[in-house]
Design an enzyme around this catalytic site. Sequence first.
Site, PDB file in Angstrom:
ATOM      1  N   ASN A  59     -15.267  30.008 -82.437  1.00  0.00           N
ATOM      2  CA  ASN A  59     -15.033  28.699 -83.055  1.00  0.00           C
ATOM      3  C   ASN A  59     -14.149  27.786 -82.226  1.00  0.00           C
ATOM      4  O   ASN A  59     -13.684  26.771 -82.743  1.00  0.00           O
ATOM      5  CB  ASN A  59     -14.346  28.887 -84.416  1.00  0.00           C
ATOM      6  N   LYS A  60     -13.871  28.126 -80.988  1.00  0.00           N
ATOM      7  CA  LYS A  60     -12.878  27.374 -80.236  1.00  0.00           C
ATOM      8  C   LYS A  60     -13.527  26.382 -79.257  1.00  0.00           C
ATOM      9  O   LYS A  60     -14.711  26.470 -78.963  1.00  0.00           O
ATOM     10  CB  LYS A  60     -11.951  28.349 -79.490  1.00  0.00           C
ATOM     11  N   ASN A  61     -12.702  25.446 -78.746  1.00  0.00           N
ATOM     12  CA  ASN A  61     -13.247  24.347 -77.931  1.00  0.00           C
ATOM     13  C   ASN A  61     -13.968  24.827 -76.679  1.00  0.00           C
ATOM     14  O   ASN A  61     -14.819  24.132 -76.141  1.00  0.00           O
ATOM     15  CB  ASN A  61     -12.133  23.367 -77.558  1.00  0.00           C
ATOM     16  N   GLN A  74     -12.342  32.469 -78.829  1.00  0.00           N
ATOM     17  CA  GLN A  74     -13.250  33.037 -79.829  1.00  0.00           C
ATOM     18  C   GLN A  74     -14.344  32.003 -80.129  1.00  0.00           C
ATOM     19  O   GLN A  74     -14.241  30.836 -79.728  1.00  0.00           O
ATOM     20  CB  GLN A  74     -12.395  33.422 -81.055  1.00  0.00           C
TER      21      GLN A  74
END
Length: 446
Positions: free
Chosen positions: A199-201, A197
């Site tokens: 907000n992920k790395n 998603q």
Amino acid sequence: MSLDLEKPIRTRPLPDEFPGVHSMDEDEAEAAIRIIRSKSLYRYYGVHPQHEVSSFEEEFARFLEARHVLAVTSGTSALHVALSALKIGPGDEVIVPAYMWVSVVAAVVNLGAIPVLAEIDDTFGLDPRDVERRITPRTAGIVAVHMNGCAVNIHRLAEVARRNGIFLLEDCAQCVGATVGGQRVGTFGDMAIFSFQLNKNMTVGEAGAVVTNDERLYRKAVAVHDAGYSRGLDEDLQMDDIASYSWGRGVRLDELRAAVLRVQLGKVETTISRMRRSKNRILESLYAHQQLSFRRRVDAAGDTSCFLLTIFPDRDSARQVNRLMRQHGIATKSPDTSNVLLANYGMHIYSNIPALVQKTGTDKRGFPWTLAENRDSVYSYAHGACPASDDLFERTQLLVVPSCLTAQDEDDIVESFHRALDAVFGSVAAPANRFTAGECLITPCG
Ligand SMILES: Cc1ncc(COP(=O)(O)O)c(C=O)c1O
């Protein structure tokens, strides 16, 4: 308090977290256009099949050193697929941490099982001793959630699961790329899930993955994520694999998103190294403050460093420091995602999830809370159910460490911390490198 300690330090918001987004460029755009030009956006067939999803699965499996990866549409769908493959249902209890994301309990409840909260410790993951206390004859497994970019005490949790004959599912949604002793998170339990998603790395906006080394669980996951039947090496439906029969959820990943994810996977180590550099620089400058402590990292070298958690001696000092830092302008555009006290960190905190506190059912009968099979599994989810975690939530401040912080952004954060800490606790001697971009200092905390 001196007015200087309250004066704004910056007027421009800090960048939002979005770790993978900051490295997006023409590479991702070209990958997306290539797939649209191919007119083959479905993983299992098309006019000119590109096999992007299966290539991503192979590459991500290599990155993790895991045997099987199944790409799906989100971390939430990955949780549903994994728990379905593990055959969770009515009569089962699943231990989940007090600090997680609402999707973890949603998946347990949607499948008819009962979530059992357990305390977190200063790793901000499940406290293995408390997990042990919460095990009952109905416990089917544990979901260990690696929060905020860094691993939980996974060796201890794996040992508890093994000794009690229950499964361990790792939720690595917030922790893509983290390691413990050089081994990637997502490879310690029976199964693991990831989220890609925004907000992920690494990200493509929405996507996820299920990971396992167990061929049998993998085949079941393939069946659940698709139309209810496993697939063979040629990707044809295996109607004779009776052991994997299920009811499909239709959460297959498409070729477009897989193509972008392949590019993001190639950049994730750089993304992590940027966040690590910024976080270590900020941390290094804070060690002189005796009143401050940090989230315990089971392996500091494996922290992906997308967040900094600072722990204060009590709730009042935490609030004062947080208020001052926000007054200094240490905030992102979206006000509730960075520089917040954990107690206010939305549905990551069990007691902030209204449907959990009220035991809202998924249907008119109140499924699964009202099922006869679950009659012995009656628990409270209201504030106070996990007092040690509640106390940590009140005393901990969360700051995101985006992958694009400039030296000036880092200086502003450091300056703000020092001013706020000086105001609340009195000043400490400044270390020589207080505001200079020094060497990264790897320590066991932060
Ligand atoms: C710990 C955790 N688990 C699961 C999820 C769900 O992932 P998704 O948003 O891809 O559905 C998230 C998303 O933020 C998460 O933080």
